[in-house]
Design a protein around this motif. Structure first.
Motif, PDB file in Angstrom:
ATOM      1  N   LEU A  86       0.828  -1.205   0.000  1.00 31.72           N
ATOM      2  CA  LEU A  86       0.000   0.000   0.000  1.00 31.72           C
ATOM      3  C   LEU A  86       0.860   1.252   0.000  1.00 31.72           C
ATOM      4  O   LEU A  86       0.587   2.216  -0.722  1.00 31.72           O
ATOM      5  N   ARG A  87       1.920   1.272   0.807  1.00 26.96           N
ATOM      6  CA  ARG A  87       2.780   2.453   0.891  1.00 26.96           C
ATOM      7  C   ARG A  87       3.743   2.552  -0.292  1.00 26.96           C
ATOM      8  O   ARG A  87       3.883   3.612  -0.920  1.00 26.96           O
ATOM      9  N   ALA A  88       4.435   1.436  -0.596  1.00 23.33           N
ATOM     10  CA  ALA A  88       5.522   1.493  -1.571  1.00 23.33           C
ATOM     11  C   ALA A  88       5.029   1.506  -3.012  1.00 23.33           C
ATOM     12  O   ALA A  88       5.590   2.207  -3.858  1.00 23.33           O
ATOM     13  N   LEU A  89       3.997   0.736  -3.315  1.00 29.53           N
ATOM     14  CA  LEU A  89       3.554   0.599  -4.699  1.00 29.53           C
ATOM     15  C   LEU A  89       2.345   1.467  -5.041  1.00 29.53           C
ATOM     16  O   LEU A  89       2.221   1.935  -6.166  1.00 29.53           O
ATOM     17  N   ARG A  90       1.472   1.654  -4.084  1.00 28.26           N
ATOM     18  CA  ARG A  90       0.240   2.403  -4.345  1.00 28.26           C
ATOM     19  C   ARG A  90       0.277   3.826  -3.819  1.00 28.26           C
ATOM     20  O   ARG A  90      -0.664   4.592  -4.029  1.00 28.26           O
ATOM     21  N   GLY A  91       1.338   4.180  -3.108  1.00 27.75           N
ATOM     22  CA  GLY A  91       1.492   5.553  -2.647  1.00 27.75           C
ATOM     23  C   GLY A  91       0.513   5.973  -1.572  1.00 27.75           C
ATOM     24  O   GLY A  91       0.169   7.152  -1.455  1.00 27.75           O
ATOM     25  N   GLY A  92       0.060   5.028  -0.750  1.00 29.47           N
ATOM     26  CA  GLY A  92      -0.877   5.362   0.313  1.00 29.47           C
ATOM     27  C   GLY A  92      -0.265   6.293   1.341  1.00 29.47           C
ATOM     28  O   GLY A  92       0.897   6.145   1.720  1.00 29.47           O
ATOM     29  N   SER A  93      -1.018   7.279   1.788  1.00 22.01           N
ATOM     30  CA  SER A  93      -0.519   8.238   2.777  1.00 22.01           C
ATOM     31  C   SER A  93      -0.468   7.588   4.153  1.00 22.01           C
ATOM     32  O   SER A  93      -1.063   6.537   4.403  1.00 22.01           O
ATOM     33  N   ARG A  94       0.222   8.261   5.074  1.00 20.95           N
ATOM     34  CA  ARG A  94       0.316   7.745   6.439  1.00 20.95           C
ATOM     35  C   ARG A  94      -1.064   7.691   7.091  1.00 20.95           C
ATOM     36  O   ARG A  94      -1.391   6.737   7.807  1.00 20.95           O
TER      37      ARG A  94
END
Length: 381
Positions: A86-94
């Motif tokens: 979610l964070r690394a590939l999809r750019g999800g925010s904190r």
């Protein structure tokens, strides 16, 4: 805005969703669907909004598809991989990560609660049972202190829903655990909603007394909560506290119900009969108001549990009040009087209009221009 009672939810049980003796063809999928239905019913019984329930259900389905396992086989490794992607590939925010983790944690909290019987059923049918795989050491909550961008701003409407939902769910969770701590939890949940619904500062709301609540002859539907008199407003240097009267607005009628429930059902449980503070402290049988530090500490606990940005503080509730009144269409001077600002420029600083609102303003302006052009153009003979 939704509100919620501290009473335990009358949610569907395992026995109601999966009656004993009924043949099941695809047993894992049927149990999974019943789990989602039961969780939805539990949230609906708590008076959460349908949009919140639907989004949380979709998130649970999304995690199940990612893990390729049912909840009784979920692991902490799957949690790590899901949120790494979610964070690394999809750019999800904190804040997105925190919100997702909080929702999935609550789902597993529902499944592992013996009240509902899912653990026993899974053990009988699959030889295993759901376990809580979202812990402090594998979630983003404690990775770093500040997760938001610099600068103060109002809450979005979705963030307010998440904040108040989380506060309400804490009340139910603590009460079901048999702890008296549900009363302070209910107090901070209602105090937060009051601060937003009347645009009050922290000190203004915590110092409210029962005598500060009054009826409005022009709005009798609010009973004795048509006007909130603020006697401890922010003072000019060297001047006494400013006083003002804040009218209850129709858009916040739900908050009237919250305070009425607090006054009639919860507050009498831990204060002396003659105590008059609206939000009494536990000390002295309610003769003194809740301390400012206690308000901030309890509020921050709810905010962190809801997974919201650190830049969103208690005062952001007041910013949200001003912003939403502007978006609804209230007169600027009326808003200024409601929040007790000396100058209109101060009120404008509080306003953080949403992109949707700004887009509507632009579209309306374009429509007016187009209409004026059509009206002023010469007619052909």
């Amino acid at each position: 805005m939704r509100t919620q009672s501290p009473r335990s939810p009358d949610a569907s049980t395992v026995r109601a969703l999966l009656p004993p003796g009924v043949a099941i063809l695809n047993e894992p999928e049927t149990v999974w669907a019943a789990m989602l239905d039961g969780w939805s019913a539990q949230q609906l019984a708590r008076n959460l909004s349908l949009s919140t329930i639907v989004s949380r259900r979709r998130l649970a389905e999304r995690f199940r598809d990612f893990a390729e396992e049912y909840p009784w086989a979920w692991t902490v490794e799957q949690v790590d991989h899901f949120f790494m992607e979610l964070r690394a590939l999809r750019g999800g925010s904190r804040s997105t990560v925190l919100g997702y983790q909080n929702a999935l944690r609550m789902f597993l909290g529902y499944l592992t609660d013996p009240t509902y019987g899912w653990g026993e059923l899974c053990w009988e049918r699959f030889g295993t049972h759901p376990a809580q795989v979202f812990h402090e050491w594998n979630t983003a909550r404690h990775v770093q202190d500040a997760i938001g961008e610099p600068g103060k701003r109002p809450y979005t409407r979705n963030e307010l829903e998440d904040l108040f939902d989380c506060a309400d769910e804490r009340v139910v969770r603590i009460r079901r655990a048999g702890s008296k701590g549900w009363i302070p939890a209910f107090r901070i949940a209602t105090l937060m909603k009051t601060a937003y619904a009347w645009g009050l500062r922290r000190n203004e709301v915590r110092m409210l007394d029962l005598v500060d609540l009054a009826s409005n002859p022009q709005a009798r539907q609010f009973n004795d909560l048509g006007i909130v008199y603020v006697r401890h407003g922010k003072a000019m240097r060297g001047s006494p506290p400013k006083r003002r009267a804040v009218l209850t607005l129709p858009e916040f009628a739900w908050a009237v119900e919250c305070i009425e429930e607090w006054l009639t059902e919860v507050r009498p449980l831990f204060v002396a009969p003659l105590a008059t503070m609206l939000w009494p402290s536990e000390r002295g049988h309610g003769a003194s108001p809740i301390a400012a530090d206690s308000v901030s500490r309890a509020f921050n606990e709810v905010k962190r549990e809801a997974g919201l940005d650190d830049t969103l503080d208690f005062h952001s509730l007041r910013r949200s009040y001003v912003t939403h009144l502007v978006e609804i269409g209230y007169d600027a001077f009326f808003i200024q009087q409601q929040v007790g600002h000396e100058h209109a420029s101060t009120t404008s600083i509080y306003t953080g209009l949403s992109p949707d609102y700004r887009a509507r303003v632009v579209n309306d302006a374009i429509a007016r221009m187009a209409h004026a052009t059509t009206t002023d153009s010469p007619k052909e003979n």
